[in-house]
Design a protein around this motif. Sequence first.
Motif, mmCIF file in Angstrom:
data_model
loop_
_atom_site.group_PDB
_atom_site.id
_atom_site.type_symbol
_atom_site.label_atom_id
_atom_site.label_comp_id
_atom_site.label_asym_id
_atom_site.label_seq_id
_atom_site.Cartn_x
_atom_site.Cartn_y
_atom_site.Cartn_z
ATOM 1 N N LEU A 64 27.706 11.638 36.981
ATOM 2 C CA LEU A 64 28.601 11.083 35.974
ATOM 3 C C LEU A 64 29.392 9.937 36.594
ATOM 4 C CD1 LEU A 64 29.933 14.437 34.465
ATOM 5 C CD2 LEU A 64 28.141 12.949 33.542
ATOM 6 N N GLY A 65 29.592 8.859 35.806
ATOM 7 C CA GLY A 65 30.280 7.682 36.319
ATOM 8 C C GLY A 65 31.293 7.133 35.335
ATOM 9 N N CYS A 66 31.007 5.950 34.827
ATOM 10 C CA CYS A 66 31.931 5.270 33.917
ATOM 11 C C CYS A 66 31.429 5.340 32.474
ATOM 12 C CB CYS A 66 32.112 3.815 34.347
ATOM 13 S SG CYS A 66 32.914 3.653 35.967
ATOM 14 N N PHE A 67 32.396 5.200 31.527
ATOM 15 C CA PHE A 67 32.078 5.403 30.113
ATOM 16 C C PHE A 67 32.863 4.433 29.228
ATOM 17 C CE2 PHE A 67 31.336 9.319 32.336
ATOM 18 C CZ PHE A 67 30.195 9.848 31.760
ATOM 19 N N VAL A 78 30.042 6.797 25.699
ATOM 20 C CA VAL A 78 28.747 6.279 26.127
ATOM 21 C C VAL A 78 28.800 5.917 27.609
ATOM 22 C CG1 VAL A 78 27.003 4.505 25.744
ATOM 23 C CG2 VAL A 78 28.331 5.391 23.813
ATOM 24 N N ALA A 79 27.873 6.448 28.369
ATOM 25 C CA ALA A 79 27.803 6.136 29.800
ATOM 26 C C ALA A 79 27.423 4.682 29.999
ATOM 27 C CB ALA A 79 26.788 7.052 30.477
ATOM 28 N N THR A 80 28.037 4.054 30.994
ATOM 29 C CA THR A 80 27.742 2.658 31.294
ATOM 30 C C THR A 80 27.924 2.408 32.776
ATOM 31 O OG1 THR A 80 28.291 0.362 30.716
ATOM 32 C CG2 THR A 80 30.113 1.902 30.885
ATOM 33 N N ASN A 103 36.298 1.908 29.729
ATOM 34 C CA ASN A 103 37.707 2.329 29.711
ATOM 35 C C ASN A 103 37.895 3.780 30.136
ATOM 36 O OD1 ASN A 103 36.533 3.467 27.471
ATOM 37 N ND2 ASN A 103 38.138 2.868 26.027
ATOM 38 N N SER A 104 36.861 4.368 30.725
ATOM 39 C CA SER A 104 36.962 5.754 31.174
ATOM 40 C C SER A 104 36.069 5.953 32.392
ATOM 41 C CB SER A 104 36.557 6.720 30.056
ATOM 42 O OG SER A 104 36.644 8.065 30.481
ATOM 43 N N SER A 122 35.011 0.412 39.432
ATOM 44 C CA SER A 122 35.460 1.790 39.560
ATOM 45 C C SER A 122 36.895 1.820 40.078
ATOM 46 C CB SER A 122 34.553 2.547 40.535
ATOM 47 O OG SER A 122 35.100 3.806 40.863
ATOM 48 N N LEU A 123 37.637 2.843 39.674
ATOM 49 C CA LEU A 123 38.996 3.035 40.150
ATOM 50 C C LEU A 123 39.073 4.060 41.274
ATOM 51 C CD1 LEU A 123 41.125 2.953 36.866
ATOM 52 C CD2 LEU A 123 40.961 1.213 38.660
#
Length: 301
Positions: free
Chosen positions: A180-183, A196-198, A205-206, A287-288
């Motif tokens: 799991l990564g960014c969404f 939605v995964a991106t 924004n997530s 990524s944060l």
Amino acid sequence: MRARVVGAVLGAAAVLLLAGCGGLPPGVDGNLTDNWPPMPPATISVPPAPACYDVTDPQPGMTKLPPVVDCGASHTLETVHVGGFSGADAATDVPPPDGGPVQQRAYADCTKTVDALVGGDWRTGRIGLDLTLPSPAQWEAGARWYRCDVVEFADLDSYAVVGRTGSMQGALTGPRPLALGCFKVAIKGEDIDTMVATDCAAPHNSEFAGVWDAPPGVYPADAGQRQSTQLNGCRGVIASYTGVPNDGMVRYRTGQITFGFGKADWDLGNRGARCYLWLDNKSLTRSLKGAGTRGLPVNTA
């Protein structure tokens, strides 16, 4: 007494006489088994492992599966491990009850094996883990196995199982294809509409931060209580992931999204909740992870 003894002797002689007069027909040797070896004792088949199956609609707890296929071919379900109940755990007349200590031990064994296979906590990926036991009829016939199955989800919105080629071995290592990564999260009212995964380099924004595990205890029946507990637990996970202090200011730095695994998984020992940071008024292209307070400042707007 004398007459009875004589009669018994005469009767026995008559039986012997009859047996001696008839003889055996040609081709009959008097061996009732006719030289056939005795039938072997009935055995209960144990599912193979590792093994892959192309199941049209995989469902948790499926005891009947189609023929095994090569894991390099298209398949929807992978059996990673098959264990066995023994001792007191195997001495019952019916399968172990859902969520009881026997199933918890089997589930813990499955978790350990799957984590080793994929190279990390399976809950941090688009992966589902199912524990399958024999049916009551199979158990009554002597089956004492349990099966550890994994599936790949297309996303964590629909939880639709997808076909794949190749084992899940190493799925959370190297390029981490199932991690799991960014969404991109869209909100409708006060609920999540889509998630939605991106790629983290694309606008989003997530971001997934990790899994928080609740302490042992009874599953919180109240949905509001569950949500509050998960949010409180996930703040620490998000703070650790982003590198900001785990204090009362975390909530002013980012919003949160949490998803628990449900009561059935909780009863088996999986008390986890997935934790995501969420920025409702900002879009990121990186990524944060480890960004610190500069990357995730207090929102004063």
